[in-house]
Design a protein around this motif. Structure first.
Motif, PDB file in Angstrom:
ATOM      1  N   ALA A   1      41.025  41.559  51.452  1.00 22.59           N
ATOM      2  CA  ALA A   1      40.457  42.404  52.496  1.00 22.59           C
ATOM      3  C   ALA A   1      40.490  41.651  53.816  1.00 22.59           C
ATOM      4  N   GLU A   2      40.709  42.410  54.874  1.00 22.20           N
ATOM      5  CA  GLU A   2      40.582  41.870  56.234  1.00 22.20           C
ATOM      6  C   GLU A   2      39.286  42.444  56.784  1.00 22.20           C
ATOM      7  N   TRP A   3      38.444  41.567  57.279  1.00 23.52           N
ATOM      8  CA  TRP A   3      37.102  41.983  57.739  1.00 23.52           C
ATOM      9  C   TRP A   3      36.973  41.588  59.205  1.00 23.52           C
ATOM     10  N   THR A   4      36.841  42.564  60.051  1.00 25.85           N
ATOM     11  CA  THR A   4      36.802  42.312  61.489  1.00 25.85           C
ATOM     12  C   THR A   4      35.564  42.961  62.075  1.00 25.85           C
ATOM     13  N   LYS A   5      34.673  42.132  62.564  1.00 30.02           N
ATOM     14  CA  LYS A   5      33.399  42.643  63.061  1.00 30.02           C
ATOM     15  C   LYS A   5      33.381  42.578  64.579  1.00 30.02           C
ATOM     16  N   PRO A   6      33.209  43.714  65.246  1.00 31.92           N
ATOM     17  CA  PRO A   6      33.179  43.727  66.703  1.00 31.92           C
ATOM     18  C   PRO A   6      32.016  42.888  67.224  1.00 31.92           C
TER      19      PRO A   6
ATOM     20  N   LYS B   1      39.579  37.780  53.168  1.00 31.92           N
ATOM     21  CA  LYS B   1      38.848  37.598  51.915  1.00 31.92           C
ATOM     22  C   LYS B   1      39.764  37.874  50.736  1.00 31.92           C
TER      23      LYS B   1
ATOM     24  N   GLU C   1      34.818  35.604  45.217  1.00 39.11           N
ATOM     25  CA  GLU C   1      35.369  35.841  46.555  1.00 39.11           C
ATOM     26  C   GLU C   1      35.639  34.501  47.234  1.00 39.11           C
ATOM     27  N   VAL C   2      36.808  34.380  47.850  1.00 31.08           N
ATOM     28  CA  VAL C   2      37.118  33.230  48.698  1.00 31.08           C
ATOM     29  C   VAL C   2      37.384  33.788  50.093  1.00 31.08           C
ATOM     30  N   ARG C   3      36.593  33.353  51.053  1.00 25.03           N
ATOM     31  CA  ARG C   3      36.776  33.889  52.410  1.00 25.03           C
ATOM     32  C   ARG C   3      37.044  32.755  53.383  1.00 25.03           C
ATOM     33  N   ARG C   4      37.802  33.070  54.405  1.00 22.62           N
ATOM     34  CA  ARG C   4      38.147  32.085  55.430  1.00 22.62           C
ATOM     35  C   ARG C   4      38.386  32.831  56.731  1.00 22.62           C
ATOM     36  N   GLU C   5      38.358  32.100  57.803  1.00 20.47           N
ATOM     37  CA  GLU C   5      38.606  32.735  59.095  1.00 20.47           C
ATOM     38  C   GLU C   5      40.060  33.210  59.162  1.00 20.47           C
TER      39      GLU C   5
ATOM     40  N   ILE D   1      34.830  38.892  65.294  1.00 25.99           N
ATOM     41  CA  ILE D   1      34.903  37.890  64.231  1.00 25.99           C
ATOM     42  C   ILE D   1      35.804  38.453  63.146  1.00 25.99           C
TER      43      ILE D   1
ATOM     44  N   LEU E   1      37.609  37.734  59.322  1.00 27.75           N
ATOM     45  CA  LEU E   1      37.722  36.941  58.100  1.00 27.75           C
ATOM     46  C   LEU E   1      38.768  37.558  57.180  1.00 27.75           C
TER      47      LEU E   1
ATOM     48  N   PHE F   1      39.599  38.445  46.552  1.00 31.52           N
ATOM     49  CA  PHE F   1      38.687  38.724  45.434  1.00 31.52           C
ATOM     50  C   PHE F   1      39.439  38.584  44.111  1.00 31.52           C
TER      51      PHE F   1
END
Lengths: 563, 563
Positions: free
Chosen positions: B180-185, B196, B558-562, B192, B194, B198
């Motif tokens: 997953a690509e997680w982009t928070k305004p 991720k 879950e492994v998450r990184r920038e 931001i 991240l 899974f």
């Protein structure tokens, strides 16, 4: 009684939000319907900052009458970690009256079906969201979180976790259709045909045992997962953090009644000082589900003794960050400094053990020795918390005397790299505010191992010298396997080390954050995307939130007949 | 080693079947890829009747060498309920060697991903299906089922239940995306972001504890649910019913090896007479999942003692049929007669207590007294089993001396409405074949209550006289709540009674069959459509098959990184 909130209204209003939540848990992209910014509130019926504060102030010293049956007394006694006495009293329940009353409305709630239950839950969350400013003060003055954190973690983030649980509960229930026609060919003879009806049925009454530090954030997933799957929910708050959950129960009861359901489907079980009703409630035959956040000792007790119930526990763990190498040394230090400082380290996700090779680490600025890394981290924390106003805003208050005692004792465990500092809070002079302590320990020394291999909940971190990255990974594995971990962090530019850490986390089942240097911290997870805990190591037997968290809160009963 | 079966081949061959299974569990319409008719086999690599019999005969008296590590002995001793000694010996395992060996291949199996695991499982099931005729004899000569039942229930129906578990396991694992690509305004600042990843990770080694009566049908759901979710699976068969599961393990190991995986991901734990290894295995730390079918006593023991594992149990229950009224008296009698006779009542789903108002029932032919109903049912059973060849084909053989003893004792519990009859089996003269006994009891008599309120597993039914339909429903509720039930049946033309029975089943969580008079029987359930058990009453803590049956067999890391 005619319902004031009809199914049509509720579905029209909340189904789009539910659908967005369902999409979010499928893609796990960023999404939240609950604003994080305090100024976003004040319109469309929500309380703004001043109104929220006024609503909170109006609660102080008063009686929160929830109209619950079997109320035999009024109890209270919360004292804010910021020093003020809340003076709120809550109904004390005669359980023999309350529990049967909670079951009375279960049939109608069951028959309402999964969608109606979901939108009723969303209406509850909407009204809680409207009162986020009020809840923020309630969370702040029970948990000791600083206002901004209490606002965000206790407000929108907790509401997100509640909504996430509703979404999982809904989708799990509708995986089986309401009806099916089953027609089996019989060669030349007529086919056999059956009509089948499937109904999700609740387990019974669910018990939520709240915690002191995150009453709403940790309470909402279980509460909403159980309610959305048709169960009645009895909320037993931590005696020091009653108000946020009592307000939650109040809202839930209002909405249930307005939607034509029995408000007793959600009730509060506040207790007298020292009464210890959690054990009594947890083993009652009516209680079929338990959600618990707290100490390992009581979590283990629940798992062993509440055998009539499905028990979901989040217990203690020992969180590790492996520091092996980085290409952003300053970013790493400031990210770690923030993680150690936020809410004085009183998060189940705060790193405790920082594993650092005794020969030092590689950085983009050249090598740094173990001592240099620890000193630089200490400096980074010191810088972050150098300004008292900023420090107060990040640290909040020490939640209870046990944490303070643990912090004070930690300085005696080894060489202190960063001493804890007392910070004055001008607004709340009785607040106990402390900066984190960082203690140097050595993985090779048995006494040190005894110290860092146990959870030291609070603003205490150990900079543990290890022989090598491989030793660090081995220690990480042991720590997760034996003590559990809610989070793992790692800083490395080496593919080999990254691979080894990942494999350790996959095999020992822990959630890993790699090389965080910006505005996301190892101790924070976002609903709809990040899992909180894994459910696969000793720190917790469930993750927030996944199918396993909801699937066993209900069962499906089939009625079949010839077509 | 180059795999003989590539992912591409397996996916191309089996993905369509998997998709059909996924659709079937969603609609719950009729579907099965496994033919029920013995003549459907013999083409496309499957064994026909003669070849299956020859393959079975070739096994007798031989050693089934599975090539397992840590084999320290060869054990056997199965004697068919039809009287022949199988003489097959199986590897006896040194658990301290076998269990570590089973873990060695888990990483590759985990990394293969949910789809590859699913299609490997489907290939295993395909090869088992091809050998259905061989398995039919193996099931017949361990369970005592008649050939046709052993063929269908032990073959296609068991394979259906295995496939159903694979489908549930697959869909549960892919509910969370791989990435997953997680982009928070962040307002005016950069968002931001991240990345991720899974990964579904297994619990560890799963233990399947098989039963005597349905080794494949009851064994496959747990086996395939665990394997498809990435776990290694150790199969501990019932000492009297080793062969069907040993052959299953053999096929699984072959397919795993051909697909490039470690065959030790599936292994057999046969035991010496009286060794009782189930307790030892169940509490080993490596064992993280247990599936068990058998006695309540040992199921309760497992739930209490195998605390390191997820425990799924199917135990004893007391199944009730309420007979209140019917508009098809003959259909009802013949349907019930078949249900009581099939496999000599040795099914966990066979009705035991027939609750009949002492004032009689209404039928389309006019009223029938309690005595008449019982006499007519006895006559119907007698008629069904009047011909010895047909009786042998329906009844099969009594599985073990305990059942025979129970049957003989039952005649002393009350007035015998239908005596059990001994039937000769010309093909197998040593087979113990008995028709069911029907005993009249009275719900108002304490001694009678003591008799019918316990499971009397075998060809024993109680015609229990009750005061009224309301009393019958109350007794039904008590029976489910206290003793559990795998099935409930009811015959009624009254809307009020139907509603009361349904409500009892919804509240006590039991699966209900209403007014069955044709070719579907209360004791039979169809995979992909019917739930077997509810998981919500004391007879079983899980249902076959639903999300709850698979969701907790793996966790997601879950492994998450920038980004």
């Amino acid at each position: 009684m005619a319902a004031e909130l009809t199914a049509h209204q509720l579905i029209e209003q909340h189904r789009p939000t539910l659908d967005q939540a369902l999409e979010a848990i499928r893609t796990r992209a960023y999404w939240s319907p609950h604003p994080e910014h305090p100024k976003a509130y004040g319109e469309n019926g929500s309380l703004d900052m001043a109104a929220g504060k006024a609503a909170f102030d109006a609660l102080l010293g008063g009686r929160l009458d929830l109209g619950q049956p079997g109320t035999d007394d009024w109890v209270g006694g919360e004292v804010s970690p910021y020093g003020i006495e809340l003076g709120v009293t809550y109904p004390h329940a005669d359980v023999d009256t309350l529990l049967p009353a909670m079951r009375a409305g279960q049939r109608a709630w069951r028959d309402a079906g999964a969608e109606m239950r979901a939108v009723v839950c969303l209406e509850i969350l909407k009204r809680i969201s409207d009162r986020t400013h009020e809840f923020a003060h309630a969370v702040m003055h029970t948990s000791g979180q600083a206002f901004m954190m209490a606002f965000q973690a206790g407000g929108p983030h907790a509401q997100d976790r509640g909504l996430e649980a509703v979404a999982y509960a809904y989708v799990e229930q509708v995986r089986t259709p309401d009806n099916a026609e089953w027609t089996k060919p019989q060669g030349k003879r007529d086919p056999i045909a059956l009509t089948k009806r499937f109904t999700p049925v609740p387990r019974g009454v669910a018990l939520v045992i709240g915690c002191n530090t995150f009453p709403t954030w940790n309470g909402y997933p279980g509460l909403f997962a159980s309610l959305a799957t048709g169960n009645a929910v009895l909320v037993k708050p931590h005696p020091r953090a009653v108000l946020p959950l009592a307000l939650t129960v109040q809202v839930a009861r209002e909405v249930l009644a307005e939607a034509g359901f029995d408000p007793n489907l959600v009730a509060l079980a506040a207790e007298r000082a020292g009464e210890g009703i959690a054990k009594t409630l947890a083993t009652r035959p009516e209680i079929r589900i338990i959600d618990y956040t707290g100490s390992t000792a009581f979590g283990d007790w629940l798992e062993a003794n509440a055998r009539q119930a499905q028990v979901y526990t989040e217990k203690a763990g020992v969180n590790t960050v492996l520091v092996e190498s980085t290409d952003n040394y300053k970013g790493m230090l400031s990210n770690l400094a923030f993680s150690l400082s936020l809410y004085s380290g009183q998060m189940c996700t705060t790193p405790q053990n920082l594993l650092i090779p005794r020969d030092g680490i590689r950085t983009e600025e050249g090598p740094r020795s173990y001592d240099e890394v620890v000193a630089d981290l200490a400096k980074s924390v010191g810088g972050l918390l150098g300004d008292d106003a900023r420090a107060n805003g990040l640290l909040g208050a020490i939640v209870n005397p046990d944490v303070k005692a643990r912090l004070e004792a930690a300085a005696g465990l080894g060489e202190v790299a960063l001493a804890s500092r007392e910070i004055a809070n001008p607004e709340f002079p009785d607040a106990v505010v402390r900066t984190p302590v960082i203690v140097k320990l050595d993985a090779a020394k048995p006494d040190d191992q005894a110290a860092f291999m146990n959870e030291c909940f609070g603003p205490v971190s150990f900079a543990v010298a290890v022989d090598s990255a491989a030793d660090a990974v081995a220690l990480l594995r042991r720590t997760i396997a034996n003590k559990g971990a809610m989070t793992v962090g790692a800083y490395t530019t080496s593919e080999e080390v990254e691979e080894a850490v990942q494999e350790a986390c996959l095999e020992e089942c822990a959630q890993l954050s790699l090389n965080l240097t910006g505005g996301v911290y190892v101790n924070q997870t976002a609903a709809f995307s990040d899992f909180h805990g894994s459910g696969g190591n000793p720190a917790a037997n469930a993750a927030l939130c996944d199918g396993a968290f909801v699937a066993n809160r209900f069962r499906v009963v089939e009625v079949r007949r010839e077509a």
